[in-house]
Design an enzyme around this catalytic site. Sequence first.
Site, mmCIF file in Angstrom:
data_model
loop_
_atom_site.group_PDB
_atom_site.id
_atom_site.type_symbol
_atom_site.label_atom_id
_atom_site.label_comp_id
_atom_site.label_asym_id
_atom_site.label_seq_id
_atom_site.Cartn_x
_atom_site.Cartn_y
_atom_site.Cartn_z
ATOM 1 N N ASN A 52 61.532 69.364 8.192
ATOM 2 C CA ASN A 52 60.131 68.963 8.341
ATOM 3 C C ASN A 52 59.204 70.173 8.216
ATOM 4 O OD1 ASN A 52 61.269 69.697 10.856
ATOM 5 N ND2 ASN A 52 59.877 68.418 12.029
ATOM 6 N N VAL A 53 58.059 69.916 7.625
ATOM 7 C CA VAL A 53 57.053 70.955 7.387
ATOM 8 C C VAL A 53 55.720 70.395 7.867
ATOM 9 C CG1 VAL A 53 55.911 72.382 5.643
ATOM 10 C CG2 VAL A 53 58.348 71.854 5.397
ATOM 11 N N GLU A 54 55.225 70.950 8.971
ATOM 12 C CA GLU A 54 54.008 70.398 9.579
ATOM 13 C C GLU A 54 52.752 71.037 9.002
ATOM 14 O OE1 GLU A 54 54.757 70.606 13.820
ATOM 15 O OE2 GLU A 54 56.135 68.892 13.668
ATOM 16 N N CYS A 63 57.908 64.918 6.734
ATOM 17 C CA CYS A 63 59.171 64.751 7.452
ATOM 18 C C CYS A 63 60.305 65.412 6.661
ATOM 19 C CB CYS A 63 59.493 63.262 7.614
ATOM 20 S SG CYS A 63 58.586 62.445 8.944
ATOM 21 N N GLU A 65 62.912 64.126 5.612
ATOM 22 C CA GLU A 65 63.383 63.245 4.549
ATOM 23 C C GLU A 65 62.525 63.396 3.284
ATOM 24 O OE1 GLU A 65 62.821 62.538 7.668
ATOM 25 O OE2 GLU A 65 64.351 61.241 8.515
ATOM 26 N N CYS A 99 60.232 57.007 6.580
ATOM 27 C CA CYS A 99 61.337 57.701 5.911
ATOM 28 C C CYS A 99 62.459 56.751 5.526
ATOM 29 C CB CYS A 99 61.832 58.852 6.772
ATOM 30 S SG CYS A 99 60.619 60.190 6.773
HETATM 31 N N1 THU Z 1 60.191 63.877 11.815
HETATM 32 C C1 THU Z 1 60.997 64.000 10.720
HETATM 33 O O1 THU Z 1 61.033 65.057 10.080
HETATM 34 N N2 THU Z 1 61.724 62.926 10.348
HETATM 35 C C2 THU Z 1 61.792 61.740 11.022
HETATM 36 O O2 THU Z 1 62.408 60.804 10.550
HETATM 37 C C3 THU Z 1 61.158 61.646 12.342
HETATM 38 C C4 THU Z 1 60.086 62.647 12.610
HETATM 39 C C5 THU Z 1 59.362 65.028 12.216
HETATM 40 C C6 THU Z 1 57.902 64.878 11.915
HETATM 41 C C7 THU Z 1 57.289 65.876 12.901
HETATM 42 O O3 THU Z 1 57.271 67.153 12.284
HETATM 43 C C8 THU Z 1 58.259 65.890 14.056
HETATM 44 O O4 THU Z 1 59.444 65.252 13.605
HETATM 45 C C9 THU Z 1 57.764 65.177 15.301
HETATM 46 O O5 THU Z 1 57.345 63.889 14.989
#
Ligand code: THU
Length: 151
Positions: A52-54, A63, A65, A99
């Site tokens: 994940n990259v915020e 996310c 995925e 996702c």
């Molecule tokens: N997140 C994912 O990367 N994949 C998922 O299926 C669930 C949530 C990440 C998004 C965010 O960066 C962090 O989890 C908290 O929600």
Amino acid sequence: MSTVNPAAASIDWEALRTAAVEAMSHAYVPYSKFPVGAAALVDDGRIVSGCNVENASYGVTLCAECGLVSALAMSGGGHLVAFTCVDGDGATLMPCGRCRQLLYEHSADGMLLETVSGIKTIDQVLPDAFGPRQLAAYAAEHENDGTGTQA
Ligand code: THU
């Protein structure tokens, strides 16, 4: 008694988990502090992964995925056969709803997912899914009626 999918036995889930944990170590999560890693086996045998990259604009967050399906396309495409996703402790994590839709688009028939309640198919985690088939069926039905075309 739980049902065991026979196809699940031939998947190297340990290798997928290792790839997911490695991907998770690259997560950019300054806001949630919740790293996620995802990995999947492609139908030609390669493994693709993502983290994940915020973003400061929270809703723009990608996310794990998203990175995974991008890596899939960039490395030659194909269909996903088996998938796993982990959190920062390496524990199995369910893909969020959005996702599941992302994964569905690129899934092989009967794609397997490691979930918090055992190995499931993509159809079990996204029942009655909307996907490319609905668009194709509609387009075929309306091929000659001008729907959606410019005057
Ligand atoms: N997140 C994912 O990367 N994949 C998922 O299926 C669930 C949530 C990440 C998004 C965010 O960066 C962090 O989890 C908290 O929600």
